[in-house]
Structure formats: structure tokens, C-alpha cells
Motif scaffolding. Sequence first.
Motif, short mmCIF file in Angstrom:
data_model
loop_
_atom_site.label_atom_id
_atom_site.label_comp_id
_atom_site.label_asym_id
_atom_site.label_seq_id
_atom_site.Cartn_x
_atom_site.Cartn_y
_atom_site.Cartn_z
N GLU A 113 -2.91 45.65 73.12
CA GLU A 113 -2.75 44.20 73.21
C GLU A 113 -2.11 43.64 71.95
O GLU A 113 -1.24 42.77 72.01
CB GLU A 113 -4.10 43.52 73.46
N SER A 114 -2.51 44.12 70.79
CA SER A 114 -1.93 43.61 69.55
C SER A 114 -0.46 44.01 69.45
O SER A 114 0.36 43.24 68.94
CB SER A 114 -2.72 44.12 68.35
N GLU A 115 -0.09 45.16 69.96
CA GLU A 115 1.31 45.56 69.95
C GLU A 115 2.13 44.67 70.86
O GLU A 115 3.27 44.30 70.54
CB GLU A 115 1.45 47.02 70.38
N GLU A 116 1.56 44.30 72.03
CA GLU A 116 2.28 43.41 72.96
C GLU A 116 2.47 42.03 72.34
O GLU A 116 3.52 41.42 72.50
CB GLU A 116 1.50 43.31 74.26
N TRP A 117 1.48 41.52 71.60
CA TRP A 117 1.61 40.21 70.96
C TRP A 117 2.68 40.25 69.88
O TRP A 117 3.44 39.31 69.69
CB TRP A 117 0.29 39.77 70.34
N LYS A 118 2.77 41.38 69.18
CA LYS A 118 3.79 41.50 68.14
C LYS A 118 5.18 41.51 68.75
O LYS A 118 6.11 40.96 68.19
CB LYS A 118 3.56 42.78 67.32
N ARG A 119 5.34 42.13 69.92
CA ARG A 119 6.64 42.17 70.57
C ARG A 119 7.07 40.80 71.09
O ARG A 119 8.22 40.48 71.08
CB ARG A 119 6.59 43.16 71.75
N HIS A 120 6.09 39.99 71.52
CA HIS A 120 6.41 38.68 72.06
C HIS A 120 6.78 37.69 70.94
O HIS A 120 7.44 36.69 71.18
CB HIS A 120 5.25 38.11 72.88
N ASP A 121 6.38 37.94 69.73
CA ASP A 121 6.66 37.02 68.62
C ASP A 121 8.01 37.23 68.07
O ASP A 121 8.99 37.54 68.16
CB ASP A 121 5.66 37.21 67.49
#
Length: 121
Positions: A113-121
Amino acid sequence: MEVKINREIRDYTESLFFGLSMRQFIFSLLAVGVAVGIYFGLRNVIGTETVSWVCILGAFPFAAMGFIRYHGMTAEQFLWAYLKSEFLLPKKLTFHPTNMYYEALKQTMQNKESEEWKRHD
């Protein structure tokens, strides 16, 4: 000559009277005493057939205490264990299920989940 030995030495009981152990003999006498007392106490009050049934019902608990064992406990040991578990030390047991699969993968899911949030930013 053959000597019979119990498989479990703790199950051995010595026969004293009429092939009964001391405990069984005492409770049998107690049951007979209760039945005789009930008979002479109620024979003039209710009918003979009814008195005989009341005698049987009155003597049964005492006879059962001498002969019945439950999970290796005598009747009074069982009654004491029942009283302790139900009245003296009752516990409210609650069940909290855990999803072991989720617990095992929780860290992996949080990292994803933290990796997905980093990609969306």
C-alpha cells in the motif's frame, strides 16, 4: 494358578462385603435406610404402589453415589467440581478469532500500500 491384576493400578478396589468396596457398601446401606425410612413414614399417607416408587426415587441418589464414577471422579468430587466451575469460580469465556493468514501477510500488505501511494504522488 492365575492372578488377575488391573491394567491400571489406580482402578483397584478391595472387596469387603458381598463383593462391594467399603464405599459401595456404606452407600448401599444408606440407600436401604432411606428407602425404609420413606416407606414407614409415608405408608399410611399414600398408597402402597406410590410409596414403593417414592422409595426407589429416594434411594437412587444414595445408591448412585456409591457406584457411579464420572471421568474418574466419585460423585462428591464431581459435585464439588461442578459447584466450583458453575458458581464459585465462573468465568465468562469470549472467543476472539484471529485471521492468521492476514496477520502473516499484514506487513507485506502495508508495504504494498505504501508503494502504491508513492506511485500516485
